[in-house]
Design an enzyme around this catalytic site. Sequence first.
Site, mmCIF file in Angstrom:
data_model
loop_
_atom_site.group_PDB
_atom_site.id
_atom_site.type_symbol
_atom_site.label_atom_id
_atom_site.label_comp_id
_atom_site.label_asym_id
_atom_site.label_seq_id
_atom_site.Cartn_x
_atom_site.Cartn_y
_atom_site.Cartn_z
ATOM 1 N N ASN A 79 2.245 2.903 -0.135
ATOM 2 C CA ASN A 79 1.198 1.814 -0.163
ATOM 3 C C ASN A 79 0.365 1.882 1.098
ATOM 4 O OD1 ASN A 79 1.587 1.047 -2.749
ATOM 5 N ND2 ASN A 79 3.729 -0.219 -1.830
ATOM 6 N N ASN A 126 1.371 -2.380 3.733
ATOM 7 C CA ASN A 126 0.524 -2.524 2.693
ATOM 8 C C ASN A 126 -1.015 -2.902 3.119
ATOM 9 O OD1 ASN A 126 2.368 -2.058 1.159
ATOM 10 N ND2 ASN A 126 2.404 -3.893 0.124
#
Length: 188
Positions: free
Chosen positions: A113, A67
């Site tokens: 992500n 992420n």
Amino acid sequence: MKKFLIAGLGNIGDKYANTRHNIGFKILDALAKKEGLKFETQKLGDLTTYKFKGRTFILLKPSTYMNLSGKAVKYWLTKEKVPLENLLVVTDDLNLPFGNLRLKTKGSDGGHNGLKDIQNVLQTSKYNRFRFGISDEFSKGRQVDYVLGEWTDEESEKLPERLEKSIELIKSFGTAGVNNTMNTFNGK
């Protein structure tokens, strides 16, 4: 000498090593193994350099977790003075059948992500991404478990050939160019 940054996305740690989400790491590991290269831990990731046909491929496995991949990608693009058009981000894709390869020059993050963070940090969606299909064979509400799950026996059996094809795609990206590579590999 032309330089390329090949960023394989994944999560660090043994518990993620053989998961679908770590295909970016797995592809770069396969290339490094085939060419006898060793990754070294450096700032924001593990890196190795591969020289092929007058090109330098800097292989990056970010250590920032999926992420936050953008931080590592931007750092190494800047440090190595690699132009944005020579960046290739390698990632998993739920929307493609298992093992399908797709190279694109721009696009949305598709809910991924890692791509979302790269897009935010680079302030553009115009960068090359190589998506490796992991299929969407999961029941409703089980996406995270599926993505972070390990390969099935059937997938594991087919993976070596798909990894080899992925290595060919990366080499082609640096030598034949993005358009020729898309024509040769997309959907294969």
